[in-house]
Design a protein around this motif. Structure first.
Motif, PDB file in Angstrom:
ATOM      1  N   UNK A  75       0.741  -1.121   0.326  1.00  0.00           N
ATOM      2  CA  UNK A  75      -0.035  -0.180   0.086  1.00  0.00           C
ATOM      3  C   UNK A  75       0.679   1.784  -0.277  1.00  0.00           C
ATOM      4  N   UNK A  76       2.247   0.644   0.267  1.00  0.00           N
ATOM      5  CA  UNK A  76       3.105   2.187   1.009  1.00  0.00           C
ATOM      6  C   UNK A  76       3.838   2.856  -0.468  1.00  0.00           C
ATOM      7  N   UNK A  77       3.777   1.453  -1.158  1.00  0.00           N
ATOM      8  CA  UNK A  77       4.813   1.765  -2.597  1.00  0.00           C
ATOM      9  C   UNK A  77       3.464   2.591  -3.639  1.00  0.00           C
ATOM     10  N   UNK A 197       5.969  14.484  -3.906  1.00  0.00           N
ATOM     11  CA  UNK A 197       5.152  14.868  -2.574  1.00  0.00           C
ATOM     12  C   UNK A 197       5.929  14.163  -1.502  1.00  0.00           C
ATOM     13  N   UNK A 198       4.797  13.043  -0.591  1.00  0.00           N
ATOM     14  CA  UNK A 198       5.148  13.461   0.391  1.00  0.00           C
ATOM     15  C   UNK A 198       6.149  11.307   0.275  1.00  0.00           C
ATOM     16  N   UNK A 199       7.373  11.549   0.233  1.00  0.00           N
ATOM     17  CA  UNK A 199       7.929  10.890   0.274  1.00  0.00           C
ATOM     18  C   UNK A 199       7.758   9.352   1.453  1.00  0.00           C
ATOM     19  N   UNK A 200       7.422   8.493   1.797  1.00  0.00           N
ATOM     20  CA  UNK A 200       7.617   7.655   3.002  1.00  0.00           C
ATOM     21  C   UNK A 200       8.337   5.927   2.697  1.00  0.00           C
ATOM     22  N   UNK A 201       8.314   4.368   2.802  1.00  0.00           N
ATOM     23  CA  UNK A 201       9.342   3.658   3.000  1.00  0.00           C
ATOM     24  C   UNK A 201       9.912   3.761   2.178  1.00  0.00           C
ATOM     25  N   UNK A 202       8.727   3.337   0.830  1.00  0.00           N
ATOM     26  CA  UNK A 202       8.546   2.739  -0.309  1.00  0.00           C
ATOM     27  C   UNK A 202       9.232   4.143  -1.291  1.00  0.00           C
TER      28      UNK A 202
END
Length: 238
Positions: A75-77, A197-202
């Motif tokens: 989902x994060x990716x 935009x807002x990058x996360x763990x992936x």
């Protein structure tokens, strides 16, 4: 009861309390705000035998009745995540290494010394501009980047311009908020701009999915990207 967190300088939290106490906001308006929140609570029976959530972003437990479902890597990716409590981080550099073999990386705010680039080479320039979100000061910028205005941080604009002088094909990747583009958007070498935009763990995987054409960039940003400051209305203070 209205529960808020302090956001100095904003319209809510302590400022709302002041506005209620000094009569700027009438008590009827406050009651209406509370009613809209509480009505949903009772509409769905959350005051009765309502089940507890089965996921939480405040735990890293892998199993159990409450587990970090919001950190699911698939989902994060697919959607990207802005959380700062990352269980791990895949950077663009990590992913590009696995995707392409003939690549050089430069982690710097200034353009490095390079030999003349061939016409077939492509440069990817990653720049950013953070935000304090009105209650955190980030690198001297309280709120929405007061000292930096809407320019890219860390000499980002000059970095893009220097790369454009050296390479014929440039892709600019930017995070996280709106920035002004007029200093380099029309340069012939700049072939595309990707707002991550807002990058996360992936972050690395999702970014490379788009850059290498595996997925179409179909996201919708919650703000308008200005080309220049004049694109904003004159009533907006920058």
């Amino acid at each position: 009861m209205v529960r808020t967190r302090p956001l100095p300088g904003g319209y809510w939290a302590s400022e709302l309390s002041k506005a209620i106490l000094n009569g700027t906001v009438p008590i009827d308006r406050l009651n209406d705000m509370v009613t809209r929140i509480v009505a949903t609570w009772y509409k769905f029976g959350q005051n009765l035998d309502y089940p507890l959530p089965n996921l939480s972003t405040n735990t890293r437990n892998k199993t159990g009745p409450i587990y970090p479902g919001a950190d699911h890597n698939v989902i994060a990716r697919a959607v990207g995540s802005g959380t700062s409590n990352l269980p791990y981080l895949i950077t663009p550099q990590d992913t590009i290494k696995n995707k392409a073999s003939n690549v050089k990386f430069f982690i710097t705010d200034a353009f490095p010394e390079l030999d003349t680039a061939s016409p077939c080479e492509v440069a990817m320039v990653l720049i950013n501009a953070d935000s304090g979100e009105n209650y955190i000061t980030v690198q001297g910028n309280p709120g929405d980047r007061t000292p930096a205005g809407l320019q890219a941080w860390h000499n980002g604009d000059m970095l893009v311009q220097a790369a454009a002088d050296h390479f014929s094909n440039i892709i600019v990747v930017h995070t996280v908020g709106p920035i002004l583009l007029d200093e380099w958007i029309d340069l012939p070498s700049v072939k595309g701009v990707l707002f991550a935009y807002l990058p996360g763990q992936e972050a690395g995987n999702s970014l490379i999915d788009v850059l290498f054409g595996d997925y179409s960039p179909s996201g919708h940003l919650p703000y308008t990207i200005p080309r220049s400051e004049s694109d904003y209305p004159s009533t907006l203070g920058l």
